[in-house]
Design an enzyme around this catalytic site. Structure first.
Site, mmCIF file in Angstrom:
data_model
loop_
_atom_site.group_PDB
_atom_site.id
_atom_site.type_symbol
_atom_site.label_atom_id
_atom_site.label_comp_id
_atom_site.label_asym_id
_atom_site.label_seq_id
_atom_site.Cartn_x
_atom_site.Cartn_y
_atom_site.Cartn_z
ATOM 1 N N LYS A 1 2.295 1.802 -6.382
ATOM 2 C CA LYS A 1 2.760 2.204 -5.041
ATOM 3 C C LYS A 1 1.531 2.423 -4.147
ATOM 4 O O LYS A 1 0.445 1.954 -4.463
ATOM 5 C CB LYS A 1 3.632 3.455 -5.147
ATOM 6 N N ASP B 1 10.979 6.480 -4.999
ATOM 7 C CA ASP B 1 10.028 7.136 -4.096
ATOM 8 C C ASP B 1 10.093 8.666 -4.185
ATOM 9 O O ASP B 1 9.271 9.362 -3.587
ATOM 10 C CB ASP B 1 10.294 6.706 -2.652
ATOM 11 N N SER C 1 12.964 -4.653 -7.659
ATOM 12 C CA SER C 1 12.227 -4.318 -6.442
ATOM 13 C C SER C 1 12.942 -4.905 -5.238
ATOM 14 O O SER C 1 13.124 -6.126 -5.142
ATOM 15 C CB SER C 1 10.807 -4.887 -6.521
ATOM 16 N N ARG D 1 3.594 10.259 0.468
ATOM 17 C CA ARG D 1 4.551 11.037 -0.337
ATOM 18 C C ARG D 1 3.843 12.076 -1.202
ATOM 19 O O ARG D 1 4.398 13.125 -1.506
ATOM 20 C CB ARG D 1 5.422 10.108 -1.172
ATOM 21 N N ARG E 1 -2.663 -3.755 -3.863
ATOM 22 C CA ARG E 1 -1.306 -3.765 -4.443
ATOM 23 C C ARG E 1 -0.883 -5.190 -4.804
ATOM 24 O O ARG E 1 -1.203 -6.136 -4.095
ATOM 25 C CB ARG E 1 -0.321 -3.117 -3.455
HETATM 26 C C1 S3P Z 1 11.223 -0.454 -0.321
HETATM 27 C C2 S3P Z 1 11.413 -0.657 -1.656
HETATM 28 C C3 S3P Z 1 10.729 0.122 -2.711
HETATM 29 C C4 S3P Z 1 10.179 1.426 -2.166
HETATM 30 C C5 S3P Z 1 9.457 1.255 -0.867
HETATM 31 C C6 S3P Z 1 10.373 0.635 0.174
HETATM 32 C C7 S3P Z 1 11.909 -1.346 0.629
HETATM 33 O O1 S3P Z 1 9.659 -0.633 -3.216
HETATM 34 O O2 S3P Z 1 9.314 2.027 -3.115
HETATM 35 O O3 S3P Z 1 9.013 2.511 -0.397
HETATM 36 O O4 S3P Z 1 11.976 -1.015 1.828
HETATM 37 O O5 S3P Z 1 12.412 -2.382 0.209
HETATM 38 P P1 S3P Z 1 9.900 -1.753 -4.336
HETATM 39 O O6 S3P Z 1 10.825 -2.736 -3.777
HETATM 40 O O7 S3P Z 1 8.560 -2.375 -4.598
HETATM 41 O O8 S3P Z 1 10.419 -1.013 -5.536
#
Ligand code: S3P
Length: 441
Positions: free
Chosen positions: A355, A328, A177, A401, A132
């Site tokens: 993801k 998500d 994000s 998920r 990732r």
């Molecule tokens: C999260 C932010 C999201 C989400 C992840 C949890 C977090 O990701 O998809 O499951 O706890 O800040 P991104 O910040 O990369 O969009």
């Protein structure tokens, strides 16, 4: 990215039973990580109620312990205590910090470690996490003075962090994000001068809420609350945190009840932070019957119980600024789309490709195996409605998920489904299979 996994016994998911009753989903994953991390850098004790006892927060706790933080044992239903070491108290770990499958652990930890001057840390994780992108965090932290090395020009773990003095700056992030935003804000806590993060759209704001509650100085503004400024110089103090249930876990029950004839469920104690409630808006637009009961505020986060029942559904079209508010939940929304009238479309969701798996490709492949008419594009999906799904051999491809979304799909399929890799659900919802069994009987 995850590959098909067959490390556990496949699960048989019989079709055609109703879903009725009440369910209490486990604690919010995002808030659980933050409660552990912020507790660790605070002064004094933090007491956490409702912490998610799942693999991802366990990874965060293990990393913190490896750096000298005392975190009590994490057991379902019991409060967890964290003895804070202060903003600069982490010890150098003797080994690689293992973030497991957890992107939030790795990205937020990068922000916390970048400013620990003279200390050296190495972070890694499982095969999915090592694939990732991490430069999205490394690049803005480098702008603040951080030194982070990794494979392919710092983009992939294992990552090495050599702590440096950091300076505040203004950072425009290219993607909305919360992980990137939070990493920058955490680094900003010990930087010289204030730091401003400007996002293209607002991402979840749990960090801002909780950092403020711990005593940090933050200002939020800009169009659509996309600009956050943190001014350093204020110690954090240990708090009592109550973690609400995770709306991303509740989403599986909301969709399952909305698409299963005769179903009626109440999902209790669900976090309803507006930066996370996109799923409710889409389900309501589709015509699902959802009632919010007992709306209340718990430790700075809105919470309620959600009553949902089956009804005829219309297709949806989603994109733009809504995407970060339900990012998500798109895999399970793809399942809902199969049961709706008309063709549903998801746009502006290229983030799903990075993801835990490439969720656009994986959902197209796995739901497709059940007869869904689903097409993946660079940044989205098109899903034809009124599709009768059939039981099939499907695979979570290691993604929690995806595992739970396929279980929801199996509930409306004709014939029985065999799900490979069901253990992936333990990343965010270890009791999911037990809850499913109970609600279907
Ligand atoms: C999260 C932010 C999201 C989400 C992840 C949890 C977090 O990701 O998809 O499951 O706890 O800040 P991104 O910040 O990369 O969009």
């Amino acid at each position: 990215m995850g590959l098909p996994s067959h490390t556990s016994t496949p699960l048989q998911l019989p079709a055609g039973r109703c879903l009725r009753g009440r369910v209490r989903v486990p604690g919010d994953k995002s808030i659980s990580h933050r409660a552990l991390l912020f507790g660790a850098i605070a002064e004094g004790e933090t007491r956490i109620e409702g912490l998610l006892p799942a693999e991802d927060p366990l990874s965060t706790a293990a990393c913190l312990r490896a750096m000298g933080v005392t975190v009590s044992e994490i057991r379902a239903g019991e409060p967890v205590t964290v003895q804070g070491v202060g903003l600069d108290g982490f010890q150098e770990a003797h080994d690689v910090l293992d973030c497991g499958n957890s992107g939030t652990t790795m990205r937020l930890m990068l922000g916390l470690l970048a400013g620990r001057v003279g200390r050296h840390f190495v972070l890694s994780g499982d095969a999915s996490l090592r694939g990732r992108p991490m430069r999205r965090v490394g690049a803005p932290l480098t702008q603040m003075g951080a030194v982070i090395h990794g494979r392919r020009d710092g983009n992939f773990a294992p990552l090495a962090v050599l702590g440096q003095p950091l300076h505040g700056t203004t950072i425009h992030t290219p993607v909305a994000s919360a992980q990137v935003k939070s990493a920058i804000l955490l680094a900003a806590l010990t930087a010289e001068g204030p730091t401003t993060v400007i996002e293209p759209a607002q991402s979840r704001d749990h960090s801002e809420r909780m950092l403020r509650a711990f005593g940090a100085r933050l200002q939020v503004g800009g169009p659509g609350l996309t600009e956050v400024t943190l001014t350093p110089g204020h110690a954090l103090r240990g708090q009592s945190v109550v973690v609400p249930g995770d709306i991303s876990s509740a989403a599986f029950w909301l969709v399952a009840a909305a698409i299963t004839p005769g179903a009626a469920l109440t999902v209790e104690n669900v976090g309803l932070n507006p930066s996370r409630t996109g799923i409710l808006e889409v389900l309501e637009q589709m015509g699902a019957r959802i009632v919010v009961l007992n709306a209340r505020d718990v430790a700075g986060e809105p919470v309620g119980d959600l009553q949902v029942s089956h009804g005829p559904l219309q297709a949806f079209e989603i994109g733009g600024e809504l995407i970060p508010r339900l990012v998500d939940e798109i895999p399970v929304l793809a399942v809902a789309a199969c049961a709706a009238e008309g063709t549903s479309r998801v746009r502006d969701a290229a983030e799903l490709r990075v993801k835990e798996t490439d969720r656009l490709a994986v959902m197209a492949r796995q739901l497709g195996a059940m007869g869904a008419r689903i097409e993946a594009f660079d940044d989205g999906l098109a899903i034809a409605g009124n599709t009768e799904l059939h039981g099939a051999d499907v695979d979570s491809e290691t993604d929690h998920r995806v595992a739970m979304s396929l279980a929801v799909a199996a509930g409306i399929a004709r014939g029985s489904t065999t799900l490979h890799g069901p253990e992936a659900a333990a990343v965010s919802y270890p009791g999911f299979w037990d809850d499913l069994e109970r609600l279907r009987s």
